[in-house]
Write a protein that holds these residues in place. Structure first.
Motif, PDB file in Angstrom:
ATOM      1  N   SER A   1       0.821  -1.201   0.000  1.00  0.00           N
ATOM      2  CA  SER A   1       0.000   0.000   0.000  1.00  0.00           C
ATOM      3  C   SER A   1       0.859   1.256   0.000  1.00  0.00           C
ATOM      4  CB  SER A   1      -0.928  -0.001   1.214  1.00  0.00           C
ATOM      5  OG  SER A   1      -1.799  -1.115   1.160  1.00  0.00           O
ATOM      6  N   GLY A   2       2.084   1.136   0.502  1.00  0.00           N
ATOM      7  CA  GLY A   2       2.976   2.283   0.511  1.00  0.00           C
ATOM      8  C   GLY A   2       3.700   2.480  -0.807  1.00  0.00           C
ATOM      9  N   ASP A   3       3.544   1.558  -1.723  1.00  0.00           N
ATOM     10  CA  ASP A   3       4.173   1.649  -3.032  1.00  0.00           C
ATOM     11  C   ASP A   3       3.321   2.533  -3.932  1.00  0.00           C
ATOM     12  OD1 ASP A   3       5.166   1.347  -5.553  1.00  0.00           O
ATOM     13  OD2 ASP A   3       5.405  -0.834  -5.427  1.00  0.00           O
ATOM     14  N   PRO A   4       3.872   3.647  -4.461  1.00  0.00           N
ATOM     15  CA  PRO A   4       3.089   4.540  -5.311  1.00  0.00           C
ATOM     16  C   PRO A   4       2.477   3.829  -6.514  1.00  0.00           C
ATOM     17  CG  PRO A   4       5.164   5.563  -4.695  1.00  0.00           C
ATOM     18  CD  PRO A   4       5.239   4.130  -4.257  1.00  0.00           C
ATOM     19  N   GLY A   5       3.078   2.723  -6.919  1.00  0.00           N
ATOM     20  CA  GLY A   5       2.573   2.006  -8.090  1.00  0.00           C
ATOM     21  C   GLY A   5       1.457   1.036  -7.755  1.00  0.00           C
ATOM     22  N   THR A   6       1.127   0.898  -6.475  1.00  0.00           N
ATOM     23  CA  THR A   6       0.076  -0.025  -6.056  1.00  0.00           C
ATOM     24  C   THR A   6      -1.220   0.739  -5.835  1.00  0.00           C
ATOM     25  OG1 THR A   6       1.674  -1.468  -4.976  1.00  0.00           O
ATOM     26  CG2 THR A   6      -0.619  -1.707  -4.315  1.00  0.00           C
ATOM     27  N   LYS A   7      -2.282   0.293  -6.439  1.00  0.00           N
ATOM     28  CA  LYS A   7      -3.581   0.948  -6.320  1.00  0.00           C
ATOM     29  C   LYS A   7      -4.325   0.408  -5.108  1.00  0.00           C
ATOM     30  CE  LYS A   7      -7.819   1.905  -8.892  1.00  0.00           C
ATOM     31  NZ  LYS A   7      -8.556   1.655 -10.163  1.00  0.00           N
ATOM     32  N   THR A   8      -4.743   1.313  -4.222  1.00  0.00           N
ATOM     33  CA  THR A   8      -5.512   0.902  -3.047  1.00  0.00           C
ATOM     34  C   THR A   8      -6.903   0.458  -3.475  1.00  0.00           C
ATOM     35  OG1 THR A   8      -4.323   2.476  -1.658  1.00  0.00           O
ATOM     36  CG2 THR A   8      -6.436   1.663  -0.840  1.00  0.00           C
ATOM     37  N   PRO A   9      -7.398  -0.678  -2.962  1.00  0.00           N
ATOM     38  CA  PRO A   9      -8.733  -1.146  -3.340  1.00  0.00           C
ATOM     39  C   PRO A   9      -9.810  -0.123  -3.005  1.00  0.00           C
ATOM     40  CG  PRO A   9      -7.520  -2.855  -2.165  1.00  0.00           C
ATOM     41  CD  PRO A   9      -6.731  -1.590  -2.023  1.00  0.00           C
ATOM     42  N   GLY A  10     -10.850  -0.087  -3.818  1.00  0.00           N
ATOM     43  CA  GLY A  10     -11.957   0.823  -3.576  1.00  0.00           C
ATOM     44  C   GLY A  10     -12.978   0.224  -2.628  1.00  0.00           C
TER      45      GLY A  10
END
Length: 210
Positions: free
Chosen positions: A31-40
């Motif tokens: 989740s801290g990776d800018p390339g990872t999208k947080t689930p909606g």
């Protein structure tokens, strides 16, 4: 053989608890990776986390009820293992929702993320497939000894079948890798416990309800 098998489950449960910490950290790192999208809020990931947290809570409740209703060592050990494992997993699921800054309660019906939000109202406290009704929980609280053991094993068998169905849904639909990993671990562990519970019911002259 039965004791050895239950002992194996206890060992497997301990391994799950140890692995849980690693999975939680992995989610945090992802989740801290800018390339990872947080689930909606409407995603399968968040829907599974919310629904399975509720599902797990009832398994914990039933397991502690039966521990107070029987002196049978094998049933008490199984119930303790289920309660500890599912309480730990429930904490992880709710922790992920906090991490993703998503609500723990949704206005949508349970199982919507699996395309089952329009299923008929189950009522009497049974919110999702496999969950016991309020009436069944009260009955479990009223029984002792062998009768309590049989009802618990039957209720937990149904509960596991419903939980496996949900976890398989996450394996197919969730996008967060470590959450899919946890869901698959639930499937594997609960399928093994189903075999143990079927044998324990047989030893008591009973069968699963379905």
């Amino acid at each position: 053989m039965r004791r050895r098998r239950i002992g194996w489950i206890a060992g497997a449960s301990a391994a799950v608890l140890v692995a849980s910490g690693a999975i939680t950290y992995a989610v945090a790192e992802d989740s801290g990776d800018p390339g990872t999208k947080t689930p909606g809020a409407q995603s399968a990931d968040s829907g599974f986390a919310r629904d399975m947290a509720v599902h797990h809570q009832q398994a914990v409740e039933m397991s502690y009820i039966v521990r107070d209703r029987t002196d049978n060592e094998d049933v008490r050990r199984l119930a303790y293992d289920i309660a500890q494992t599912q309480a730990n997993q429930r904490g992880m699921l709710l922790g992920w929702l906090d991490l993703w800054e998503l609500p723990k309660v949704s206005a949508e019906p349970p199982m919507t993320w699996m395309g089952m939000g329009d299923m008929p109202e189950r009522g009497d406290g049974s919110l999702m497939p496999g969950m016991a009704t309020d009436t069944e929980l009260k009955k479990l609280q009223s029984l002792n000894g062998k009768r309590a053991e049989i009802l618990y094993l039957q209720l937990m068998t149904d509960h596991h079948k419903g939980g496996i169905h949900m976890a398989e849904g996450c394996v197919a639909k969730c996008t967060v890798g470590v959450e899919k990993q946890l869901a698959q671990g639930m499937v594997d562990a609960q399928q093994s416990e189903l075999q143990v519970m079927a044998q324990m019911l047989k030893e008591r002259g009973a069968e699963p309800r379905s």
